[in-house]
Design an enzyme around this catalytic site. Structure first.
Site, PDB file in Angstrom:
ATOM      1  N   SER A 198       0.829  -1.195   0.000  1.00 43.87           N
ATOM      2  CA  SER A 198       0.000   0.000   0.000  1.00 43.87           C
ATOM      3  C   SER A 198       0.873   1.258   0.000  1.00 43.87           C
ATOM      4  O   SER A 198       1.773   1.397   0.830  1.00 43.87           O
ATOM      5  CB  SER A 198      -0.903  -0.020   1.229  1.00 43.87           C
ATOM      6  OG  SER A 198      -1.696   1.127   1.227  1.00 43.87           O
ATOM      7  N   GLY A 199       0.613   2.142  -0.922  1.00 43.40           N
ATOM      8  CA  GLY A 199       1.371   3.391  -1.002  1.00 43.40           C
ATOM      9  C   GLY A 199       2.621   3.277  -1.854  1.00 43.40           C
ATOM     10  O   GLY A 199       3.416   4.210  -1.935  1.00 43.40           O
TER      11      GLY A 199
ATOM     12  N   THR B 297      -1.518   2.654  -8.096  1.00 47.33           N
ATOM     13  CA  THR B 297      -2.604   3.371  -8.760  1.00 47.33           C
ATOM     14  C   THR B 297      -2.047   4.470  -9.670  1.00 47.33           C
ATOM     15  O   THR B 297      -2.517   4.656 -10.796  1.00 47.33           O
ATOM     16  CB  THR B 297      -3.557   3.949  -7.711  1.00 47.33           C
ATOM     17  OG1 THR B 297      -4.007   2.873  -6.892  1.00 47.33           O
ATOM     18  CG2 THR B 297      -4.733   4.637  -8.342  1.00 47.33           C
TER      19      THR B 297
ATOM     20  N   ASN C  90      -1.354   5.441   3.232  1.00 44.35           N
ATOM     21  CA  ASN C  90      -1.450   6.112   1.939  1.00 44.35           C
ATOM     22  C   ASN C  90      -2.657   7.048   1.956  1.00 44.35           C
ATOM     23  O   ASN C  90      -3.758   6.645   2.313  1.00 44.35           O
ATOM     24  CB  ASN C  90      -1.627   5.024   0.857  1.00 44.35           C
ATOM     25  CG  ASN C  90      -1.725   5.609  -0.550  1.00 44.35           C
ATOM     26  OD1 ASN C  90      -1.688   6.830  -0.728  1.00 44.35           O
ATOM     27  ND2 ASN C  90      -1.858   4.733  -1.531  1.00 44.35           N
TER      28      ASN C  90
ATOM     29  N   SER D 153      -5.448   5.639  -0.661  1.00 44.04           N
ATOM     30  CA  SER D 153      -5.285   4.192  -0.742  1.00 44.04           C
ATOM     31  C   SER D 153      -6.499   3.563  -1.421  1.00 44.04           C
ATOM     32  O   SER D 153      -7.645   3.880  -1.105  1.00 44.04           O
ATOM     33  CB  SER D 153      -5.123   3.637   0.670  1.00 44.04           C
ATOM     34  OG  SER D 153      -4.931   2.255   0.605  1.00 44.04           O
ATOM     35  N   SER D 154      -6.222   2.672  -2.363  1.00 46.58           N
ATOM     36  CA  SER D 154      -7.323   1.985  -3.052  1.00 46.58           C
ATOM     37  C   SER D 154      -7.914   0.980  -2.070  1.00 46.58           C
ATOM     38  O   SER D 154      -7.206   0.119  -1.564  1.00 46.58           O
ATOM     39  CB  SER D 154      -6.806   1.238  -4.275  1.00 46.58           C
ATOM     40  OG  SER D 154      -5.998   2.075  -5.047  1.00 46.58           O
TER      41      SER D 154
ATOM     42  N   GLY E 292      -2.569  -3.197  -2.235  1.00 46.66           N
ATOM     43  CA  GLY E 292      -1.287  -3.833  -1.929  1.00 46.66           C
ATOM     44  C   GLY E 292      -1.324  -4.546  -0.596  1.00 46.66           C
ATOM     45  O   GLY E 292      -2.218  -4.324   0.232  1.00 46.66           O
TER      46      GLY E 292
ATOM     47  N   GLU F 110      -0.849  -5.299   3.031  1.00 50.58           N
ATOM     48  CA  GLU F 110      -0.823  -4.289   4.090  1.00 50.58           C
ATOM     49  C   GLU F 110      -0.852  -4.902   5.484  1.00 50.58           C
ATOM     50  O   GLU F 110      -1.430  -5.953   5.722  1.00 50.58           O
ATOM     51  CB  GLU F 110      -1.962  -3.277   3.912  1.00 50.58           C
ATOM     52  CG  GLU F 110      -3.351  -3.828   3.965  1.00 50.58           C
ATOM     53  CD  GLU F 110      -4.393  -2.790   3.531  1.00 50.58           C
ATOM     54  OE1 GLU F 110      -4.032  -1.769   2.958  1.00 50.58           O
ATOM     55  OE2 GLU F 110      -5.578  -3.034   3.795  1.00 50.58           O
TER      56      GLU F 110
HETATM   57  N1  LIG Z   1       5.073   8.189 -10.057  1.00 49.33           N
HETATM   58  C1  LIG Z   1       4.728   8.972  -9.039  1.00 49.33           C
HETATM   59  N2  LIG Z   1       5.006  10.281  -9.088  1.00 49.33           N
HETATM   60  C2  LIG Z   1       4.649  11.085  -8.090  1.00 49.33           C
HETATM   61  N3  LIG Z   1       4.043  10.662  -6.965  1.00 49.33           N
HETATM   62  C3  LIG Z   1       3.740   9.364  -6.845  1.00 49.33           C
HETATM   63  C4  LIG Z   1       4.051   8.453  -7.896  1.00 49.33           C
HETATM   64  N4  LIG Z   1       3.633   7.244  -7.510  1.00 49.33           N
HETATM   65  C5  LIG Z   1       3.090   7.413  -6.281  1.00 49.33           C
HETATM   66  N5  LIG Z   1       3.135   8.664  -5.899  1.00 49.33           N
HETATM   67  C6  LIG Z   1       2.633   9.223  -4.615  1.00 49.33           C
HETATM   68  O1  LIG Z   1       2.369   8.144  -3.752  1.00 49.33           O
HETATM   69  C7  LIG Z   1       1.008   8.135  -3.360  1.00 49.33           C
HETATM   70  C8  LIG Z   1       0.522   6.715  -3.242  1.00 49.33           C
HETATM   71  O2  LIG Z   1       0.514   6.097  -4.481  1.00 49.33           O
HETATM   72  P1  LIG Z   1      -0.653   5.129  -4.917  1.00 49.33           P
HETATM   73  O3  LIG Z   1      -1.948   5.630  -4.444  1.00 49.33           O
HETATM   74  O4  LIG Z   1      -0.461   4.886  -6.343  1.00 49.33           O
HETATM   75  O5  LIG Z   1      -0.282   3.835  -4.073  1.00 49.33           O
HETATM   76  P2  LIG Z   1      -0.911   2.389  -4.207  1.00 49.33           P
HETATM   77  O6  LIG Z   1       0.220   1.492  -4.471  1.00 49.33           O
HETATM   78  O7  LIG Z   1      -1.991   2.422  -5.172  1.00 49.33           O
HETATM   79  O8  LIG Z   1      -1.452   2.134  -2.765  1.00 49.33           O
HETATM   80  P3  LIG Z   1      -2.733   1.324  -2.288  1.00 49.33           P
HETATM   81  O9  LIG Z   1      -2.397  -0.088  -2.319  1.00 49.33           O
HETATM   82  O10 LIG Z   1      -2.928   1.827  -0.923  1.00 49.33           O
HETATM   83  O11 LIG Z   1      -3.830   1.708  -3.186  1.00 49.33           O
HETATM   84  C9  LIG Z   1       0.290   8.906  -4.425  1.00 49.33           C
HETATM   85  O12 LIG Z   1      -0.853   9.512  -3.907  1.00 49.33           O
HETATM   86  C10 LIG Z   1       1.330   9.958  -4.827  1.00 49.33           C
HETATM   87  O13 LIG Z   1       1.319  11.035  -3.942  1.00 49.33           O
HETATM   88 MG   LIG Z   2      -3.946   2.206  -5.132  1.00 48.88          MG
END
Ligand SMILES: Nc1ncnc2c1ncn2[C@@H]1O[C@H](COP(=O)(O)OP(=O)(O)OP(=O)(O)O)[C@@H](O)[C@H]1O
Ligand SMILES: [Mg+2]
Length: 1010
Positions: free
Chosen positions: A104-105, A109, A156, A159-160, A387, A389
């Site tokens: 997660s994070g 996404t 996060n 977070s999805s 992810g 967690e």
């Molecule tokens: N390529 C990137 N460029 C800039 N910021 C990023 C990037 N990837 C992630 N982030 C930052 O990290 C945060 C978390 O990323 P994201 O929501 O994609 O995580 P996740 O893997 O989908 O988590 P979860 O499993 O909780 O959904 C985003 O809100 C953003 O602020």
């Molecule tokens: Mg996500």
């Protein structure tokens, strides 16, 4: 292997590490992270580290740089794998998928959004409107799904809280034609309760903070998240995104996607109902339970278009069917009522979310698809799922989420590690086996029938009687005590990090997670009183009604136990894995650098942990030892045979394998390949790339060659067709010609015997080819016809006929009346009927002249009025013979006044009128001007024609010299004694006979008026 970056940025592919150790791996990862290089390859797998800052690497220029390029041509990037997946799909019509994993994070996404953006940017170059709109909906759906399915967690801010797998469908052109979103287990418990510091789903805060005053007022809401129990916990939490502007964006996205006004307002009415529902409290007087605050109930009934009494009843009672089929209403305890309320709120939200997804799907689904017409429909799937967690308190949802990650890890192992090594073995390639941790054992721990945790949970849920969470934990402890990845306080009594009768721990591939068993059974049962379902089904709002189709079942029908939440989830994940397994996978492995969301910190221990459990080192080892590409010999040969003289166009070797060896040897990369039983293995992409380059250079030549051959074939067939056409045309033309001949023959067969010798027969229309021939035959026939006519003319008439023909041609239609209709008697002076009194006298004289001058015949004789040398006119007799022209004096027994040899005459002029004037031109310019007079035979008929015809016939036929005839429309011109004279004709009343009169420049012939 990307080699375009300088080494100061570290190695762009972990395969290039000097030694595959955790230290070197981490060193490279850290160096690249510090230098702002967040992507690194392991072969085709992209390792991505969350930068926690905006990077300037996603713009249009970057997209252009990656479009259509090979993986190793540019520095590592998400765009490169996206392009590889797209190319595989387009070139080989393969379904592909991009699996994004990480905790997660870690940035899954975000990565999925960049991938979709890239695919959207490189497709539909022709800007077709329908494709653009599909792309728009696909892109905008992210915004909506995030608002309703994402929440701030402690890990996060965005977070999805649901799993998302999106299929994008492409037509044979490679343009997106539609898509489908599968959503997995929404963490609905979040609707009613959140952990400390976390928030409910974004949608609630967006509505409360971004909704207009009128909107909130109509929903009976106030713009304060702290006022609602369900949003109170998260009200104070700060997030990186702005709820107010997000609300606007979501409203806009809903509109763009195609949600109607009614649907959008229904969505927000449901959200408002949930918030109001959360604030409903119950009060018990020991016996009866009451709803506190009827106002809220009224508002809920208004917002859900239901009856307020029914709402109250559903909250306080449940209808149950007794064994005998009787239906009774059972009042809730206060605790049951709260449970029911929360379950209702969760279900409302879950169904809303499910409905939004299905509504988007109905808009983007591929419509009117016909594989025969549109070709193969290919798919790129993008998986962005929650992810792995670990929270302080891990419940049923974390259990499901982590199980899902185990399944995906298992797929990764199967595809990348197991299958790969399995293939080397099958193909007989020498191979040093690389050990890796296979998490199948953990997957089994969760999902195995009868023994697995899900099975034990289901069993507990199905048991009648009061089975509690702790009883269930006991059952797990008993059944799983020997499992190396399962433990609990009971099984490890000394481990104080767990409580008795509360915790159990699974040693996941990604780490140990201690789960609190509290609430597991309820969440697994996912119980919702049927009364709520019926309440919603009976709503007069069609959108709500549509979300609750199961509410139409009558109370006695719903006894069958539904599948439990865990089993439903397991089934959906198994289906997902099956779906992914049949596609060509591309992997993005996301790493979360630190817990602080810091753009500069790379927490070594945390990252090492992730690298370890993601199996990245093993991945590098397998990759390094392995071969980047493999292809069955026949396919390899087919693709590259044009690059080698021994294989193009067809090889004569014993097998395809030998032919492939010839290609490899010719290109000198025999050290970079291994020969399997059925496939060729190529170690580095560069070798393949050089082959591809050569192929690309040769293709245009081959295309030209094929075009040449094909054009030749086309031309030959066209030529054959033309020849056939000409043959047919020839035969047809010959037929037409023959048919014409036959027809002419038929029509003219008997003309010899008909009276008109076929003059009245119509000629058939000749074919074009015979038009000249036709003219000639018509002419021939005319001649023949004329011959037949002429043949029958007696010789005595011949002179007359000839003279008439000559006159006809000489006067060429200019003189209307030329006496053709009467018999030409020629010698009028000797004709008794014309000159009864004088003819005998003349006959005598003419005989004497004939004897004397030895002419053979008289061509013409007649009386005339003649102008003499003194310009006076007198009556004279004119005798034209074949030797001389005589001027006789009729009054003196035809005494010869003048005799001029015929050959001194050079021509004749007459007028176009009816007068009888004739000018005979002489070579000495002493012309004879006279006006013929008519005797009794034909007093009013023309004699000029006869004189002209006789002269012309004689000159042209006998003397064979031309004798020009001039027909004057106005004054007639002649010379007298060398002087030019002009003679005009005038009609004069009272004039009895035609006579000449001198005029200023010659003479006037005066003719009688009629
Ligand atoms: N390529 C990137 N460029 C800039 N910021 C990023 C990037 N990837 C992630 N982030 C930052 O990290 C945060 C978390 O990323 P994201 O929501 O994609 O995580 P996740 O893997 O989908 O988590 P979860 O499993 O909780 O959904 C985003 O809100 C953003 O602020
Ligand atoms: Mg996500």
């Amino acid at each position: 292997m990307a080699e375009l970056e300088g080494l100061e940025f570290g190695k762009s592919d972990f395969v290039l590490l000097d030694e595959v150790t955790m230290e070197q791996f981490m060193e490279n990862l850290k160096l690249r992270f510090e230098k702002g290089r967040i992507y690194t390859y392991i072969g085709e797998v992209v390792v991505s580290v969350n930068p926690y800052r905006q990077m300037d690497i996603y713009g249009k220029d970057t997209i252009d740089a990656y479009r259509g390029r090979e993986l190793y041509e540019n520095p590592p990037h998400l765009y490169a794998v996206s392009d590889a997946a797209y190319k595989a799909m387009k070139r080989r019509a393969k379904d592909t998928c991009i699996v994004i994993s990480g905790e997660s994070g870690a940035g899954k996404t975000e990565a999925s959004k960049y991938i979709m953006q890239y695919i959207a940017a490189i497709t539909n170059p022709s800007q077709r409107a329908e494709v653009e709109s599909v792309k728009n909906v696909l892109l905008k759906s992210n915004c909506v799904l995030e608002a309703f399915g994402n929440a701030k967690t402690n890990r996060n801010d965005n977070s999805s809280r649901f799993g998302k797998y999106m299929d994008i469908n492409f037509n044979f052109n490679g343009d997106p034609t539609g898509g489908h979103i599968n959503n997995y287990l929404l963490e609905k418990s979040r609707v009613v309760q959140q952990q400390d510091g976390e928030r409910n789903f974004h949608s609630f805060y967006q509505l409360l903070r971004g909704g207009s005053d009128e909107m909130l007022e109509s929903f009976h809401l106030q713009n304060d998240a702290a006022a609602y129990i369900y949003t109170r916990e998260g009200a104070a939490a700060t997030t990186s995104n702005n709820d107010r502007s997000s609300h606007k964006a979501v409203m806009n996205a809903l509109g763009v996607i195609g949600f109607s006004e009614e649907e959008i307002s229904s969505i927000y009415q449901i959200l408002a109902s949930i918030l109001l529902l959360g604030n409903i409290q119950f009060e018990s007087d020991g016996e009866n339970v009451q709803v506190l605050g009827q106002e809220a109930v009224k508002h809920i009934s208004e917002l859900t278009s239901t009856d307020p009494d029914s709402v109250t009843k559903s909250l306080l009672f449940r209808t149950v069917a007794t064994g005998g089929g009787e239906v009774i209403e059972k009042g809730h305890s206060e605790q049951d009522a709260c449970f029911g309320r929360d379950a209702f709120a969760k279900a409302l939200y879950e169904r809303l979310f499910g409905w939004i997804v299905s509504r988007i799907n109905s808009i983007i689904e591929v419509k009117d698809y016909n594989p025969v017409l549109h070709g193969k429909n290919t798919v790129i799937g993008v998986l962005d799922i929650y992810g792995f967690e670990i929270f302080d308190n891990n419940s049923f949802e974390q259990f499901c989420i982590n199980y899902c990650n185990e399944k995906l890890q298992q797929l990764f192992i199967e595809l990348i590690l197991q299958q790969e090594q399995g293939e080397y073995q099958r193909e007989g390639i020498t191979w040093q086996h690389i050990d890796y941790f296979n998490n199948q054992i953990i997957v089994d721990l969760v999902e195995q029938p009868h023994k697995g945790i899900i099975s034990i949970l289901d069993e507990a849920c199905l048991s009648v009687g009061k089975v509690t969470d702790t009883v269930c934990l006991d059952s797990m402890d008993t059944k799983l005590s020997q499992h190396p990845h399962y433990t609990s306080r009971k099984l490890s009594p000394t481990d104080k990090t767990m409580d008795f009768q509360k915790h159990f721990r699974i040693r996941h591939y990604a780490g140990d997670v201690t789960y609190s068993v509290e609430g597991f059974l309820d969440k697994n049962k996912d119980l919702l009183f049927q009364d709520f379902k019926r309440l919603m089904y009976n709503s007069s709002n069609p959108v709500l009604k549509e979300m609750w189709p199961d509410g139409q079942l009558s109370i006695t029908e719903v006894t069958k136990r539904p599948l439990t939440a865990a089993t439903l989830f397991k089934n959906s994940i198994v289906a997902l894995v099956d779906k992914l397994a049949c596609k060509e996978p591309y992997y993005v492995r996301c790493i979360k650098p630190n817990e602080m969301k810091s753009p500069v910190l790379l927490d070594d221990a945390r990252c090492q942990h992730q690298v370890a459990y993601l199996g990245l080192l093993e991945n590098v080892m397998v990759r390094r030892a392995g071969f980047a590409y493999r292809q069955p010999y026949a396919r390899f040969l087919q693709r590259y045979k044009m690059t080698c003289e021994y294989t193009w166009p067809n090889h004569l070797m014993g097998s395809d394998r030998e032919a492939v060896e010839a290609i490899v040897t010719q290109h000198g990369f025999q050290d970079d390949v291994a020969y399997g039983h059925t496939k060729l293995f190529v170690r580095t992409p560069r070798s393949l790339f050089s082959l591809e380059q050569e192929r690309a250079a040769l293709i245009p030549i081959l295309v030209l060659f094929l075009q040449k051959v094909w054009r030749g074939a086309l031309a030959r067939s066209r030529c054959r067709r033309m020849r056939a056409v000409y043959t047919i045309m020839g035969v047809y033309k010959r037929f037409k010609v023959k048919a014409h001949f036959w027809e002419v023959e038929r029509r003219f067969a008997g003309v010899r015997t008909t009276a008109d010798y076929g003059k009245s027969v119509d000629w058939p229309t000749p074919p074009a080819a015979l038009s000249q021939f036709h003219n000639i035959t018509v002419m021939l026939h005319r001649r023949w016809w004329a011959r037949q006519i002429v043949k029958n003319i007696p010789p005595s008439d011949m002179l007359e006929v000839r003279a008439k023909v000559s006159a006809l041609t000489a006067l060429s239609g200019e003189r209307k009346d030329w006496g053709v209709g009467r018999a030409w008697e020629r010698d009028y002076l000797a004709n008794v009927r014309d000159s009864p009194q004088t003819s005998s006298g003349f006959i005598r004289v003419s005989k004497e002249l004939k004897n004397k001058d030895e002419f053979s015949q008289i061509l013409f004789s007649g009386s005339c009025r003649k102008v003499n040398r003194f310009n006076r006119s007198t009556d004279r007799s004119l005798v034209v013979t074949d030797k001389y022209i005589y001027k006789l004096e009729p009054k003196k027994q035809y005494k010869v006044l003048k005799k001029v040899p015929l050959d001194s005459f050079t021509g004749v002029s007459v007028t176009s009128g009816v007068d009888q004037m004739v000018a005979l031109h002489t070579s000495s310019q002493d012309d004879v001007l006279l006006c013929l007079q008519r005797g009794e035979l034909s007093p009013n008929q023309d004699r000029v024609g006869e004189l002209v015809g006789s002269l012309v016939d004689h000159f042209t036929r006998v003397r064979k010299v031309p004798f020009p005839v001039k027909v004057c429309r106005s004054a007639l011109q002649l010379h007298m004694r060398g002087k030019p004279k002009s003679v005009t004709v005038e009609t004069r009343a009272g004039q009895t006979v035609a006579d000449f009169k001198k005029s200023r420049d010659g003479f006037i012939l005066l003719v009688p008026a009629n």
